[in-house]
Design a protein around this motif. Structure first.
Motif, PDB file in Angstrom:
ATOM      1  N   MET A 193       0.840  -1.163   0.000  1.00  0.00           N
ATOM      2  CA  MET A 193       0.000   0.000   0.000  1.00  0.00           C
ATOM      3  C   MET A 193       0.892   1.235   0.000  1.00  0.00           C
ATOM      4  O   MET A 193       1.925   1.247   0.642  1.00  0.00           O
ATOM      5  CB  MET A 193      -0.900   0.026   1.230  1.00  0.00           C
ATOM      6  CG  MET A 193      -1.782  -1.177   1.385  1.00  0.00           C
ATOM      7  SD  MET A 193      -2.865  -1.015   2.784  1.00  0.00           S
ATOM      8  CE  MET A 193      -4.376  -0.846   1.890  1.00  0.00           C
ATOM      9  N   ARG A 194       0.443   2.231  -0.707  1.00  0.00           N
ATOM     10  CA  ARG A 194       1.173   3.496  -0.733  1.00  0.00           C
ATOM     11  C   ARG A 194       0.449   4.474   0.188  1.00  0.00           C
ATOM     12  O   ARG A 194      -0.775   4.555   0.185  1.00  0.00           O
ATOM     13  CB  ARG A 194       1.207   4.055  -2.144  1.00  0.00           C
ATOM     14  CG  ARG A 194       1.868   3.154  -3.157  1.00  0.00           C
ATOM     15  CD  ARG A 194       3.338   3.254  -3.244  1.00  0.00           C
ATOM     16  NE  ARG A 194       3.730   4.568  -3.723  1.00  0.00           N
ATOM     17  CZ  ARG A 194       4.939   5.057  -3.565  1.00  0.00           C
ATOM     18  NH1 ARG A 194       5.856   4.352  -2.968  1.00  0.00           N
ATOM     19  NH2 ARG A 194       5.249   6.239  -4.003  1.00  0.00           N
ATOM     20  N   ALA A 195       1.213   5.196   0.958  1.00  0.00           N
ATOM     21  CA  ALA A 195       0.659   6.192   1.877  1.00  0.00           C
ATOM     22  C   ALA A 195       1.516   7.444   1.822  1.00  0.00           C
ATOM     23  O   ALA A 195       2.691   7.392   1.451  1.00  0.00           O
ATOM     24  CB  ALA A 195       0.635   5.637   3.297  1.00  0.00           C
ATOM     25  N   GLN A 196       0.931   8.549   2.170  1.00  0.00           N
ATOM     26  CA  GLN A 196       1.680   9.794   2.231  1.00  0.00           C
ATOM     27  C   GLN A 196       2.647   9.725   3.403  1.00  0.00           C
ATOM     28  O   GLN A 196       2.247   9.429   4.532  1.00  0.00           O
ATOM     29  CB  GLN A 196       0.734  10.983   2.429  1.00  0.00           C
ATOM     30  CG  GLN A 196       0.066  11.424   1.157  1.00  0.00           C
ATOM     31  CD  GLN A 196       1.057  12.081   0.216  1.00  0.00           C
ATOM     32  OE1 GLN A 196       1.627  13.113   0.509  1.00  0.00           O
ATOM     33  NE2 GLN A 196       1.267  11.466  -0.919  1.00  0.00           N
ATOM     34  N   THR A 232       2.072   7.274   8.811  1.00  0.00           N
ATOM     35  CA  THR A 232       3.409   7.174   8.220  1.00  0.00           C
ATOM     36  C   THR A 232       4.195   8.463   8.392  1.00  0.00           C
ATOM     37  O   THR A 232       5.101   8.760   7.612  1.00  0.00           O
ATOM     38  CB  THR A 232       3.333   6.802   6.722  1.00  0.00           C
ATOM     39  OG1 THR A 232       2.565   7.781   6.034  1.00  0.00           O
ATOM     40  CG2 THR A 232       2.740   5.430   6.523  1.00  0.00           C
ATOM     41  N   GLU A 233       3.888   9.214   9.438  1.00  0.00           N
ATOM     42  CA  GLU A 233       4.613  10.470   9.650  1.00  0.00           C
ATOM     43  C   GLU A 233       6.099  10.238   9.922  1.00  0.00           C
ATOM     44  O   GLU A 233       6.907  11.140   9.763  1.00  0.00           O
ATOM     45  CB  GLU A 233       3.980  11.291  10.769  1.00  0.00           C
ATOM     46  CG  GLU A 233       4.164  10.712  12.150  1.00  0.00           C
ATOM     47  CD  GLU A 233       3.509  11.545  13.234  1.00  0.00           C
ATOM     48  OE1 GLU A 233       2.924  12.602  12.929  1.00  0.00           O
ATOM     49  OE2 GLU A 233       3.578  11.136  14.394  1.00  0.00           O
ATOM     50  N   ASP A 234       6.462   9.019  10.308  1.00  0.00           N
ATOM     51  CA  ASP A 234       7.865   8.705  10.571  1.00  0.00           C
ATOM     52  C   ASP A 234       8.658   8.430   9.289  1.00  0.00           C
ATOM     53  O   ASP A 234       9.882   8.348   9.324  1.00  0.00           O
ATOM     54  CB  ASP A 234       7.976   7.510  11.521  1.00  0.00           C
ATOM     55  CG  ASP A 234       7.303   6.243  10.994  1.00  0.00           C
ATOM     56  OD1 ASP A 234       6.382   6.354  10.159  1.00  0.00           O
ATOM     57  OD2 ASP A 234       7.681   5.153  11.437  1.00  0.00           O
ATOM     58  N   ALA A 235       7.969   8.326   8.159  1.00  0.00           N
ATOM     59  CA  ALA A 235       8.645   8.089   6.878  1.00  0.00           C
ATOM     60  C   ALA A 235       9.293   9.389   6.405  1.00  0.00           C
ATOM     61  O   ALA A 235       8.683  10.443   6.470  1.00  0.00           O
ATOM     62  CB  ALA A 235       7.659   7.585   5.840  1.00  0.00           C
ATOM     63  N   THR A 236      10.509   9.295   5.940  1.00  0.00           N
ATOM     64  CA  THR A 236      11.258  10.493   5.551  1.00  0.00           C
ATOM     65  C   THR A 236      11.193  10.759   4.049  1.00  0.00           C
ATOM     66  O   THR A 236      12.133  11.263   3.464  1.00  0.00           O
ATOM     67  CB  THR A 236      12.731  10.368   5.995  1.00  0.00           C
ATOM     68  OG1 THR A 236      13.285   9.195   5.397  1.00  0.00           O
ATOM     69  CG2 THR A 236      12.848  10.302   7.502  1.00  0.00           C
ATOM     70  N   GLN A 237      10.071  10.414   3.442  1.00  0.00           N
ATOM     71  CA  GLN A 237       9.851  10.697   2.038  1.00  0.00           C
ATOM     72  C   GLN A 237       8.386  11.080   1.842  1.00  0.00           C
ATOM     73  O   GLN A 237       7.585  10.950   2.749  1.00  0.00           O
ATOM     74  CB  GLN A 237      10.228   9.494   1.149  1.00  0.00           C
ATOM     75  CG  GLN A 237       9.438   8.247   1.402  1.00  0.00           C
ATOM     76  CD  GLN A 237      10.070   7.314   2.421  1.00  0.00           C
ATOM     77  OE1 GLN A 237      11.072   7.628   3.043  1.00  0.00           O
ATOM     78  NE2 GLN A 237       9.472   6.164   2.625  1.00  0.00           N
ATOM     79  N   PHE A 276       6.124   9.691  -0.191  1.00  0.00           N
ATOM     80  CA  PHE A 276       5.284   8.503  -0.207  1.00  0.00           C
ATOM     81  C   PHE A 276       6.003   7.376   0.512  1.00  0.00           C
ATOM     82  O   PHE A 276       7.215   7.223   0.392  1.00  0.00           O
ATOM     83  CB  PHE A 276       4.971   8.065  -1.644  1.00  0.00           C
ATOM     84  CG  PHE A 276       3.954   8.929  -2.319  1.00  0.00           C
ATOM     85  CD1 PHE A 276       2.599   8.677  -2.169  1.00  0.00           C
ATOM     86  CD2 PHE A 276       4.350   9.995  -3.106  1.00  0.00           C
ATOM     87  CE1 PHE A 276       1.657   9.483  -2.800  1.00  0.00           C
ATOM     88  CE2 PHE A 276       3.419  10.802  -3.742  1.00  0.00           C
ATOM     89  CZ  PHE A 276       2.063  10.545  -3.585  1.00  0.00           C
ATOM     90  N   ALA A 277       5.244   6.583   1.249  1.00  0.00           N
ATOM     91  CA  ALA A 277       5.799   5.433   1.960  1.00  0.00           C
ATOM     92  C   ALA A 277       5.053   4.180   1.505  1.00  0.00           C
ATOM     93  O   ALA A 277       3.863   4.235   1.216  1.00  0.00           O
ATOM     94  CB  ALA A 277       5.642   5.621   3.458  1.00  0.00           C
ATOM     95  N   GLU A 284       1.068  -4.039   8.116  1.00  0.00           N
ATOM     96  CA  GLU A 284       1.630  -2.903   8.857  1.00  0.00           C
ATOM     97  C   GLU A 284       0.576  -1.812   9.051  1.00  0.00           C
ATOM     98  O   GLU A 284       0.522  -1.180  10.105  1.00  0.00           O
ATOM     99  CB  GLU A 284       2.864  -2.344   8.145  1.00  0.00           C
ATOM    100  CG  GLU A 284       3.555  -1.232   8.897  1.00  0.00           C
ATOM    101  CD  GLU A 284       4.134  -1.625  10.251  1.00  0.00           C
ATOM    102  OE1 GLU A 284       4.295  -0.722  11.097  1.00  0.00           O
ATOM    103  OE2 GLU A 284       4.427  -2.816  10.485  1.00  0.00           O
ATOM    104  N   VAL A 285      -0.262  -1.609   8.056  1.00  0.00           N
ATOM    105  CA  VAL A 285      -1.354  -0.636   8.202  1.00  0.00           C
ATOM    106  C   VAL A 285      -2.269  -1.071   9.344  1.00  0.00           C
ATOM    107  O   VAL A 285      -2.636  -0.264  10.202  1.00  0.00           O
ATOM    108  CB  VAL A 285      -2.150  -0.473   6.882  1.00  0.00           C
ATOM    109  CG1 VAL A 285      -3.397   0.373   7.102  1.00  0.00           C
ATOM    110  CG2 VAL A 285      -1.264   0.132   5.801  1.00  0.00           C
TER     111      VAL A 285
END
Length: 109
Positions: A1-4, A23-28, A30-31, A37-38
Motif C-alpha cells: 500500500m502506498r501512503a503519504q 506514516t509520519e515517521d517516513a522520511t519521504q 510517499f511510503a 503494517e497498516v
C-alpha cells in the motif's frame, strides 16, 4: 500500500485536520506499507486520494471496506473515510483548506 509519508504536504493537512499520519515517521513523500503494517498502526480514519486510479472512488472505497486484512482497522469498523481529490491535497493551493475540512469531518464524526 502506498501512503503519504511525513515529508509530504498531505502530512501537514492531516495534522491541521486534527489527525496523525500513520506514516509520519517516513522520511519521504510517499511510503510503502504492507497491509499488515497498516493494520498494526490501526488508522482511525483512511484518507483516500482520488484522481490517481482509473476506477471510481466508490470502487476504491468498496475494495478497502471489503479487504479482509483492513477489516480489523478502526477506520473500516467505524466507516471513517475521507475522499479527497489529489488536486487539493497534494499541491500547495488556497484549496488546501477544503482538504483539511474533509479530513476533519471524517476524523470527528
Amino acid at each position: 500500500m502506498r501512503a503519504q509519508g511525513g515529508t509530504g504536504l498531505a502530512n501537514g493537512v492531516i495534522t491541521l485536520a486534527g489527525g496523525q499520519n500513520i506514516t509520519e515517521d517516513a522520511t519521504q513523500d510517499f511510503a510503502s506499507l504492507s497491509a499488515e503494517e497498516v493494520v498494526k498502526r490501526d488508522p482511525q480514519a483512511i484518507v483516500v486520494i482520488s484522481g490517481f486510479a482509473p476506477g471510481s472512488d466508490d470502487g476504491l472505497l468498496n475494495a478497502i471496506r471489503s479487504s479482509p486484512v483492513l477489516a480489523g482497522t478502526t477506520a473500516v469498523k467505524e466507516n471513517r473515510f475521507a475522499v479527497v481529490p489529489q488536486s487539493i491535497l497534494l499541491s500547495p493551493s488556497v484549496l488546501n483548506g477544503d482538504a483539511v475540512a474533509k479530513i476533519a469531518e471524517a476524523l470527528h464524526k
